[in-house]
Design a protein around this motif. Structure first.
Motif, mmCIF file in Angstrom:
data_model
loop_
_atom_site.group_PDB
_atom_site.id
_atom_site.type_symbol
_atom_site.label_atom_id
_atom_site.label_comp_id
_atom_site.label_asym_id
_atom_site.label_seq_id
_atom_site.Cartn_x
_atom_site.Cartn_y
_atom_site.Cartn_z
ATOM 1 N N PRO A 49 10.291 14.806 38.553
ATOM 2 C CA PRO A 49 10.908 13.490 38.766
ATOM 3 C C PRO A 49 11.134 13.115 40.226
ATOM 4 N N LYS A 50 11.046 14.077 41.133
ATOM 5 C CA LYS A 50 11.177 13.771 42.562
ATOM 6 C C LYS A 50 10.262 14.720 43.319
ATOM 7 N N PRO A 51 8.946 14.482 43.260
ATOM 8 C CA PRO A 51 8.008 15.437 43.854
ATOM 9 C C PRO A 51 8.097 15.531 45.369
ATOM 10 N N ILE A 52 8.513 14.437 46.033
ATOM 11 C CA ILE A 52 8.657 14.443 47.490
ATOM 12 C C ILE A 52 10.067 13.962 47.834
ATOM 13 N N GLU A 53 10.820 14.792 48.510
ATOM 14 C CA GLU A 53 12.166 14.408 48.910
ATOM 15 C C GLU A 53 12.105 13.363 50.025
ATOM 16 N N GLY A 54 13.193 12.636 50.181
ATOM 17 C CA GLY A 54 13.257 11.638 51.250
ATOM 18 C C GLY A 54 13.116 10.229 50.720
ATOM 19 N N ASP A 55 12.647 9.348 51.567
ATOM 20 C CA ASP A 55 12.614 7.920 51.255
ATOM 21 C C ASP A 55 11.363 7.553 50.455
ATOM 22 N N TRP A 56 11.225 8.213 49.314
ATOM 23 C CA TRP A 56 10.088 7.973 48.418
ATOM 24 C C TRP A 56 10.602 7.830 46.995
ATOM 25 N N ASN A 57 9.985 6.934 46.240
ATOM 26 C CA ASN A 57 10.379 6.766 44.842
ATOM 27 C C ASN A 57 10.129 8.037 44.042
ATOM 28 N N GLY A 58 11.010 8.289 43.093
ATOM 29 C CA GLY A 58 10.790 9.375 42.159
ATOM 30 C C GLY A 58 9.886 8.912 41.024
ATOM 31 N N ALA A 59 9.760 9.759 40.002
ATOM 32 C CA ALA A 59 8.914 9.454 38.847
ATOM 33 C C ALA A 59 9.770 9.461 37.590
#
Length: 430
Positions: free
Chosen positions: A294-304
């Motif tokens: 649900p959050k493959p990349i931390e930071g200012d990126w949308n989750g899934a």
């Protein structure tokens, strides 16, 4: 049997003839992975996977066997039995020969597997029994071959702990639920990763692309990464008979979404799990890694996420908006129960940012994608329609989520005191 909704297809993958070692997938290589119509004169029921050359440039001699049509010589078919593994998100499968084509799961035999190898049984008592539950056409083998969605039981006939379908089937078979004809439309988001570095497709290795903005539903080599995977999956779902209703590129580059529905009751979970299996197989063939994190990349990126649209017959009829509001009230009172069952790692996604609500606070609103529950403008205007539960994570179990929604809004009744208090809170929230 789920009906075939698309013609058969021919797979073709071209690999660089002189490559001695596998190399990471690049944007140019995506053009090589495409769906093409079968050659003129080919059998309509055959699905062909063609590999023109292996990595070292030699002709792949498996092609003839992969494309072999056995139907003139035998009535036997191959059934791929599919089940959910011990993590609750992994799909497993194995094949068996069936003496003749079948139309209904009841015509198929039960089977078994080694549960100690999937984290679902101890080694000293490892046998787990597969019960066939839903049939789809097999887009990989073609012909009359099938995919079989199964759930898992002990030899004594009890559902194993990871069998979430059994509980959902119990809910959806309740006469009160049946009479309300629950519809579901599920939006499955997923992320594609480069195989060697586990970094999103299209991202520079060890670095980041430009900020979010141009990627959502975007087109172009600098904005869309993995469209061939999405399109291949779309057609495979249509062939299989999955009730897929659309696809789109998502906000984070390398992230995609497909939608399944409207589906009634338990069918929603069966179709999502089969669609996930197809996606795993397609990414396997493309040499790309699929993740439902649900959050493959931390930071200012949308989750899934896996937003779940839901309605009952009373919600879809005149005066349905009041029924929707009552359902939202019930959902507010069971927020913790739903969150606990809505996917692992969801706390990393539901932060109140990136089009999500806070995991700790229940909220609802019209056209507000920052709420737990969103109601569309069309629903408000018409006074009837559906609600969207935006809380489920991309790795949620669709049997659990759909079953909980039906249970909470149809079967569960709050106390009068709790209902009054929740109504006051929701009124302030809006």
């Amino acid at each position: 049997m789920a009906q075939c909704l698309a013609p058969s297809v021919q797979w073709q993958m071209r690999l660089t003839k002189n490559a001695m070692e596998p190399s990471p997938m690049t944007s140019k290589m995506w053009n090589s992975f495409s769906l093409k119509p079968s050659r003129k004169g080919a059998l309509k029921t055959s699905t062909k996977f063609r590999i023109c050359a292996s990595a070292n440039g030699t002709i792949n001699r498996l092609e003839g066997l992969l494309n072999l049509d056995v139907s003139p010589y035998t009535d036997k078919i191959i059934a791929e039995y599919i089940w959910i593994g011990g993590s609750g998100t992994d799909v497993r499968s194995k094949s068996r020969t069936i003496s003749k084509p079948v139309e209904h799961p009841s015509e198929l035999p039960k089977w078994n597997y080694d549960g100690s190898s999937t984290g679902q049984a101890p080694g000293e008592d490892s046998e787990v029994i597969l019960y066939p539950q839903a049939i789809f056409r097999d887009p990989f083998r073609g012909g009359k071959n099938i995919l079989v969605i199964c759930d898992a039981y002990t030899p004594q006939g009890k559902p194993i702990p990871t069998n979430k379908r059994a509980k959902a089937a119990e809910i959806f078979s309740d006469p009160k639920v049946v009479s309300q004809v629950p519809w579901f439309g599920i939006e499955q988001e997923y992320t594609l990763l480069q195989p060697n570095v586990k970094w999103p497709l299209g991202w520079p290795v060890g670095a980041y692309p430009g900020p979010q903005g141009p990627y959502y539903c975007g087109a172009g080599a600098d904005k869309s990464f993995g469209r061939d995977i999405s399109d291949a999956h779309y057609k495979a779902c249509l062939y299989a008979g999955i009730n897929i209703s659309g696809t789109n590129g998502e906000v984070m580059p390398g992230q995609w979404e497909f939608q399944v529905g409207p589906s009634v009751g338990i069918e929603a979970g069966d179709h999502i799990w089969c669609a996930r299996y197809l996606l795993e197989r397609i990414t396997e063939q493309a040499g790309v890694v699929l993740t439902l994190d649900p959050k493959p990349i931390e930071g200012d990126w949308n989750g899934a996420g896996c937003h779940t649209n839901y309605s009952t017959k009373p919600m879809r009829e005149d005066g349905g908006f009041e029924v929707i509001k009552k359902a939202i009230l019930n959902l507010s009172l069971r927020h913790k129960e739903h969150i606990s069952a809505y996917g692992e790692g969801n706390e990393r996604r539901l932060t109140g940012k990136h089009e999500t609500a806070s995991i700790n606070t229940f909220s609802w609103g019209v056209a507000n994608r920052g709420c737990s529950i969103r109601v569309g403008r069309d629903t408000e205007k018409a006074g009837k329609g559906y609600l969207e539960d935006r809380r489920p994570a991309s790795n949620m179990d669709p049997y659990t989520v759909t079953g909980l929604l039906a249970e909470t809004t149809i079967l569960w009744e709050p106390t009068l005191e709790a209902e009054a208090l929740a109504a006051q809170k929701l009124a302030l929230n809006v």
